[in-house]
Write an enzyme that holds these catalytic residues in place. Structure first.
Site, mmCIF file in Angstrom:
data_model
loop_
_atom_site.group_PDB
_atom_site.id
_atom_site.type_symbol
_atom_site.label_atom_id
_atom_site.label_comp_id
_atom_site.label_asym_id
_atom_site.label_seq_id
_atom_site.Cartn_x
_atom_site.Cartn_y
_atom_site.Cartn_z
ATOM 1 N N CYS A 3 -1.200 8.809 1.325
ATOM 2 C CA CYS A 3 -0.927 7.680 0.322
ATOM 3 C C CYS A 3 -1.367 6.608 1.282
ATOM 4 O O CYS A 3 -0.952 6.554 2.377
ATOM 5 C CB CYS A 3 0.603 7.627 -0.040
ATOM 6 S SG CYS A 3 1.118 5.875 -0.529
ATOM 7 N N CYS A 6 1.990 4.361 2.477
ATOM 8 C CA CYS A 6 2.540 5.099 3.519
ATOM 9 C C CYS A 6 2.096 5.075 4.653
ATOM 10 O O CYS A 6 2.836 4.984 5.869
ATOM 11 C CB CYS A 6 2.892 6.429 3.001
ATOM 12 S SG CYS A 6 4.063 6.792 1.780
ATOM 13 N N ASP A 29 -2.830 -8.844 1.914
ATOM 14 C CA ASP A 29 -3.868 -8.097 0.966
ATOM 15 C C ASP A 29 -5.067 -8.183 2.051
ATOM 16 O O ASP A 29 -5.860 -9.393 2.128
ATOM 17 C CB ASP A 29 -3.863 -8.647 -0.238
ATOM 18 C CG ASP A 29 -4.564 -7.683 -1.253
ATOM 19 O OD1 ASP A 29 -3.920 -7.095 -2.086
ATOM 20 O OD2 ASP A 29 -5.770 -7.574 -1.190
ATOM 21 N N HIS A 45 8.284 6.102 -0.033
ATOM 22 C CA HIS A 45 7.198 6.412 -1.207
ATOM 23 C C HIS A 45 7.801 6.337 -2.528
ATOM 24 O O HIS A 45 8.425 7.082 -2.979
ATOM 25 C CB HIS A 45 6.518 7.735 -1.096
ATOM 26 C CG HIS A 45 5.395 7.632 -2.025
ATOM 27 N ND1 HIS A 45 4.091 6.898 -1.740
ATOM 28 C CD2 HIS A 45 5.233 8.255 -3.326
ATOM 29 C CE1 HIS A 45 3.425 7.163 -2.939
ATOM 30 N NE2 HIS A 45 3.939 7.785 -3.682
ATOM 31 N N ASN A 85 1.486 -4.425 -10.776
ATOM 32 C CA ASN A 85 0.480 -3.574 -11.661
ATOM 33 C C ASN A 85 1.254 -2.208 -11.606
ATOM 34 O O ASN A 85 1.431 -1.566 -10.493
ATOM 35 C CB ASN A 85 -0.744 -3.717 -11.138
ATOM 36 C CG ASN A 85 -1.483 -4.911 -11.084
ATOM 37 O OD1 ASN A 85 -1.137 -5.826 -11.980
ATOM 38 N ND2 ASN A 85 -2.318 -5.222 -9.845
ATOM 39 N N HIS A 96 1.676 3.421 -4.760
ATOM 40 C CA HIS A 96 2.619 3.222 -4.072
ATOM 41 C C HIS A 96 3.022 1.906 -4.368
ATOM 42 O O HIS A 96 2.445 1.076 -4.299
ATOM 43 C CB HIS A 96 2.456 3.515 -2.376
ATOM 44 C CG HIS A 96 3.560 3.178 -1.400
ATOM 45 N ND1 HIS A 96 3.981 3.893 -0.525
ATOM 46 C CD2 HIS A 96 4.418 2.067 -1.550
ATOM 47 C CE1 HIS A 96 5.049 3.677 0.191
ATOM 48 N NE2 HIS A 96 5.419 2.519 -0.200
ATOM 49 N N HIS A 98 4.282 -1.706 -5.049
ATOM 50 C CA HIS A 98 4.063 -2.786 -4.445
ATOM 51 C C HIS A 98 4.128 -3.998 -5.083
ATOM 52 O O HIS A 98 3.578 -4.065 -6.354
ATOM 53 C CB HIS A 98 2.607 -2.948 -3.654
ATOM 54 C CG HIS A 98 1.532 -2.606 -4.344
ATOM 55 N ND1 HIS A 98 1.217 -1.300 -4.964
ATOM 56 C CD2 HIS A 98 0.332 -3.557 -4.959
ATOM 57 C CE1 HIS A 98 0.288 -1.337 -5.604
ATOM 58 N NE2 HIS A 98 -0.267 -2.735 -5.683
ATOM 59 N N HIS A 100 2.702 -7.959 -5.241
ATOM 60 C CA HIS A 100 1.639 -9.147 -4.731
ATOM 61 C C HIS A 100 2.585 -10.313 -4.720
ATOM 62 O O HIS A 100 3.352 -10.622 -5.566
ATOM 63 C CB HIS A 100 0.610 -9.179 -5.529
ATOM 64 C CG HIS A 100 -0.124 -8.143 -5.992
ATOM 65 N ND1 HIS A 100 -1.472 -7.931 -5.638
ATOM 66 C CD2 HIS A 100 -0.048 -6.878 -6.704
ATOM 67 C CE1 HIS A 100 -1.975 -6.625 -5.459
ATOM 68 N NE2 HIS A 100 -1.394 -6.093 -6.492
HETATM 69 P P1 5GP Z 1 -3.067 -3.051 -7.089
HETATM 70 O O1 5GP Z 1 -4.615 -3.216 -7.517
HETATM 71 O O2 5GP Z 1 -2.795 -1.633 -6.650
HETATM 72 O O3 5GP Z 1 -2.205 -3.730 -7.931
HETATM 73 O O4 5GP Z 1 -3.187 -3.518 -5.692
HETATM 74 C C1 5GP Z 1 -3.692 -2.912 -4.458
HETATM 75 C C2 5GP Z 1 -3.865 -4.033 -3.597
HETATM 76 O O5 5GP Z 1 -3.950 -3.317 -2.341
HETATM 77 C C3 5GP Z 1 -5.347 -4.772 -3.777
HETATM 78 O O6 5GP Z 1 -4.987 -6.099 -3.907
HETATM 79 C C4 5GP Z 1 -6.182 -4.397 -2.650
HETATM 80 O O7 5GP Z 1 -6.945 -5.646 -2.219
HETATM 81 C C5 5GP Z 1 -5.189 -3.970 -1.439
HETATM 82 N N1 5GP Z 1 -5.622 -3.161 -0.770
HETATM 83 C C6 5GP Z 1 -6.439 -2.106 -0.790
HETATM 84 N N2 5GP Z 1 -6.373 -1.304 0.376
HETATM 85 C C7 5GP Z 1 -6.093 -2.176 1.358
HETATM 86 C C8 5GP Z 1 -6.102 -1.890 2.825
HETATM 87 O O8 5GP Z 1 -6.544 -0.885 3.454
HETATM 88 N N3 5GP Z 1 -5.304 -2.990 3.561
HETATM 89 C C9 5GP Z 1 -4.822 -4.061 2.880
HETATM 90 N N4 5GP Z 1 -4.014 -4.938 3.584
HETATM 91 N N5 5GP Z 1 -4.806 -4.090 1.537
HETATM 92 C C10 5GP Z 1 -5.327 -3.019 0.544
HETATM 93 ZN ZN ZN Z 2 3.284 5.896 -0.221
#
Ligand code: 5GP
Ligand code: ZN
Length: 112
Positions: A3, A6, A29, A45, A85, A96, A98, A100
């Site tokens: 993950c 994680c 991000d 997790h 999301n 995992h 999260h 924003h």
């Molecule tokens: P989701 O689309 O799942 O709601 O958001 C995932 C977020 O994680 C995205 O906004 C993406 O830019 C961010 N993200 C993906 N991989 C990484 C990473 O390796 N490091 C950081 N800091 N953010 C990441």
């Molecule tokens: Zn995780």
């Protein structure tokens, strides 16, 4: 467990940390959608909002206690948006939980 978040929490993948406590970790991000775009995740997790239940919801409360501290630290007095999301229709890309934290500019009224 394979993950991404994680691994970020464990420090195995580098991240730009903005906040940490016993329960939560927040970092910038990698692909910011606004001048301030932070992700806050539980250290344990939990796959998504769908995975929140009576055994782990206390950590979610802790995350929501941390969010206004982070907002103050990041000068988001003008307002900000908190988004999670959940699942494929919402385009959740990292499985995992999260949240924003998005701000630093006037955001659009569009939610979807
Ligand atoms: P989701 O689309 O799942 O709601 O958001 C995932 C977020 O994680 C995205 O906004 C993406 O830019 C961010 N993200 C993906 N991989 C990484 C990473 O390796 N490091 C950081 N800091 N953010 C990441
Ligand atoms: Zn995780």
């Amino acid at each position: 467990m394979d993950c991404l978040f994680c691994k970020i929490v464990a420090g195995d993948i580098p991240s730009s940390k903005v906040y940490e406590d016993e329960y939560a970790y927040a970092f910038r991000d990698i692909n910011p959608q606004a001048p301030v775009h932070i992700l806050i995740v539980p250290k344990e997790h939990i796959p998504s909002v769908d995975g929140i239940n009576s055994s782990n919801s206390a950590v979610v409360a802790k995350i929501f206690e941390a969010i206004p501290k982070i907002a103050a630290q990041e000068d988001l007095g003008g307002g900000y948006r908190v988004i999670s999301n959940c699942g494929d229709n919402a385009c959740q890309s990292v499985k995992h939980l999260h949240f924003h934290i998005v701000g630093g500019a006037q955001l659009s009224e569009q939610m979807a």
